[in-house]
Design an enzyme around this catalytic site. Structure first.
Site, short mmCIF file in Angstrom:
data_model
loop_
_atom_site.label_atom_id
_atom_site.label_comp_id
_atom_site.label_asym_id
_atom_site.label_seq_id
_atom_site.Cartn_x
_atom_site.Cartn_y
_atom_site.Cartn_z
N ASP A 1 15.24 -35.70 -46.90
CA ASP A 1 14.94 -36.82 -47.82
C ASP A 1 14.61 -36.62 -49.05
OD1 ASP A 1 15.08 -40.15 -47.97
OD2 ASP A 1 12.64 -39.06 -48.24
N ILE A 2 13.93 -37.11 -49.69
CA ILE A 2 12.70 -36.50 -51.13
C ILE A 2 11.62 -36.98 -50.66
CG2 ILE A 2 11.99 -36.21 -52.75
CD1 ILE A 2 14.39 -36.84 -53.74
N GLU B 1 16.01 -42.11 -52.52
CA GLU B 1 16.15 -40.67 -52.13
C GLU B 1 16.62 -40.24 -50.96
OE1 GLU B 1 12.90 -42.75 -50.17
OE2 GLU B 1 14.19 -42.56 -52.14
#
Length: 549
Positions: free
Chosen positions: A430-431, A473
């Site tokens: 995950d960003i 994301e």
């Protein structure tokens, strides 16, 4: 046996009529069967949806009544006399739908319209902070202490001037009310409506033996093969249809269903016997058969009469031809007839010439159409390839979408088990702070970041990883046939590479990742949950790191 033209005409006519009637009946049956089934499914689906909405509106009416009372200042202050009066008034305006009306104070002391009081202990009665964010609550059927029968409790909270929970006002709806409302639904012959609650317990059914005893299951039983598949549909669809076999009566049945909006995860079903659906088709076929037989007899008489008119001059022509053949000279005059028989020879040769011309033209047209079909097939193959790619590809990042990734994971699990390979590892990545990127630079830049990150995740062509976009994301990576140390080393290298990579507009970003190795007999969902939890641990530990789950 068939020596005369008359016999041949009558026999041929009979065979053609029989073939025509058979084809007509078969075509009618197939066309009407599909049409009637489609119409019945549409009609039944509309009925189930419409009456699910009506049933939902009934409960909306109950909720509206309760909300009006909950806003009454005297009830909010706990005035006993006013509460008792309003409970009795609610019984009157309920028009027989309520078996009891209930008031519960902050101390969970219950008072009903019949003057009963009791301490509430049933978990279906929510209280205090459980009401936060809820405008109403509808329970599955519970056994009422006072009524001694299952009832559905419809409740709304009472808030004091400080916006704190001050009590609950509710009505008890007996199951027979649901039966009455469903029995009032106008359905086709052989159809009936029934209801299942959020626990998949049958709460309303024409067969009273099923009420509160029958439990819907996603497994197909011997008694109702195919019904388990319909139950599976209700878990993921608000409405739909299917068919199953009722083995007890050896009958195929069609079922449509629709969720009831105000009843959380309750489902209204409409069941129809398939034999009733096709009853009209059999009537149509019977009428067609009778009509065809009458017409066949009428045309047979006409054919006999016409054949006599045709065979008489033909017999005369045959006699003259035989005379000509057996004659010693060739100047015998054949019958000079002004009708079609006299022109038969010339017409025959003219016909042959015409047929040959048309045959050449048709061959040319067939070749041309064959070429066109071939070109269209090529275009269709290209379109099918494009559609297949779109079905399994995330449109933004061009990575595998969730469905495609899940299918690939299942294949990898089967392959590892079959070939006794090391278990695969699943990574959820995950960003970090992606929302800030969208807020600061806009969603178009955010989409560009997602596309560039997707390129970085798939840049290593030597690695056999499978990369997909799970949503937003969040990305998922499957690393097959690798030892844990190798997986962790690979992810650390990837994480550092991403943190040092310069992205357009935002310059740099970091990612947090969680890893879980698939255990023996563990489902993809369970493994994903472990990896997802590890990713959140990485977030909580400060982000930009990899955590093993």
């Amino acid at each position: 046996m068939l020596k005369t033209i008359k016999t041949k005409i009558i026999t041929t006519y009979s065979l053609v009529i029989i073939a025509f009637i058979s084809t007509l009946l078969l075509t009618t049956f197939l066309n009407e069967r599909n049409r009637v089934l489609e119409l019945e499914l549409v009609k039944s689906a509309e009925i189930s949806t419409m009456h699910a909405e009506i049933l939902s509106q009934e409960f909306s009416r109950y909720i509206a009544m309760l909300k009006m009372l909950s806003d009454n200042p005297l009830i909010r202050q706990g005035d006993k006399q006013s509460i008792n009066a309003q409970l009795n008034r609610l019984m009157e305006v309920g028009d027989g739908d309520f078996i009891n009306t209930i008031y519960i104070d902050q101390n969970l002391i219950l008072t009903d319209s019949k003057g009963n009081t009791n301490k509430v202990t049933h978990p279906s009665f929510i209280q205090g902070e459980q009401w936060v964010g809820k405008e109403h609550n509808i329970t599955v059927p519970v056994l009422s202490k006072f009524e001694k029968e299952p009832v559905i409790i419809v409740a709304v909270p009472i808030w004091n001037d400080q916006k704190a929970w001050a009590g609950t006002i509710a009505v008890a709806v007996p199951l027979n009310v649901l039966n009455e409302k469903l029995s009032a639904i106008k359905l086709t012959k052989g159809s009936y409506a029934w209801l299942a609650d959020s626990n998949r317990t049958v709460v309303s059914h024409p067969n009273k033996d099923f009420i509160m005893t029958a439990q819907l299951s996603t497994e197909n039983s011997e008694n109702y093969p195919g019904f388990g598949d319909i139950v599976k549909q209700t878990k993921v669809q608000d409405n739909g249809y299917g068919h199953y076999e009722d083995a007890s009566i050896d009958e195929s049945k069609i079922v449509t269903f629709s969720k009831v909006k105000n009843l959380p995860d309750w489902t209204l079903f409409v069941t129809t016997k398939e034999s009733e659906i096709f009853h009209n088709i059999y009537e149509i076929l019977y009428n067609v058969l009778i009509t065809a037989l009458i017409l066949m007899v009428m045309f047979l008489l006409l054919i006999i009469k016409l054949s006599n008119k045709i065979t008489l001059p033909l017999s005369q022509l045959t006699k003259e031809v035989k005379t000509f053949v057996n004659s010693d000279h060739n100047n015998v005059t054949v019958i000079d007839s002004k009708d079609e028989i006299g022109q038969l020879s010339k017409a025959f040769y003219d016909t042959i010439t015409t047929i040959q011309t048309h045959t050449a033209f048709l061959e040319e047209m067939v070749e041309q159409r064959t070429q066109e079909v071939s070109e269209k097939n090529d275009r269709l193959k290209e379109q099918n390839t494009l559609l297949a790619k779109m079905a399994y590809q995330d449109p933004l990042t061009k990575l595998y979408n969730r469905r495609a990734f899940s299918a690939l994971v299942d294949e990898e699990i089967d392959n590892a088990k079959k070939n006794n390979l090391p278990p695969a590892s699943l990574v959820v990545l995950d960003i970090d702070h992606f929302k800030k990127i969208n807020d600061q630079f806009g969603h178009e830049i955010g989409d560009e970041v997602l596309r560039n990150l997707a390129k970085e995740l798939t840049n290593d062509k030597q690695n056999q990883t499978i990369v997909g976009r799970w949503g937003g994301e969040e990305f998922v990576i499957l690393i097959p046939n690798s030892e844990p140390d190798t997986v962790l080393s690979y992810m650390e290298t990837l994480r550092k590479h991403i943190s040092k990579t310069e992205f357009p507009y935002i310059k740099h970003l970091t990612c947090s990742a969680g890893i879980a190795t698939m255990e023996f007999n563990e489902s993809f969902k369970e493994c994903f949950q472990r990896a997802d939890q590890a990713m959140y641990q990485a977030k909580a530990a400060g982000r930009n790191r990899v955590v093993w789950g």
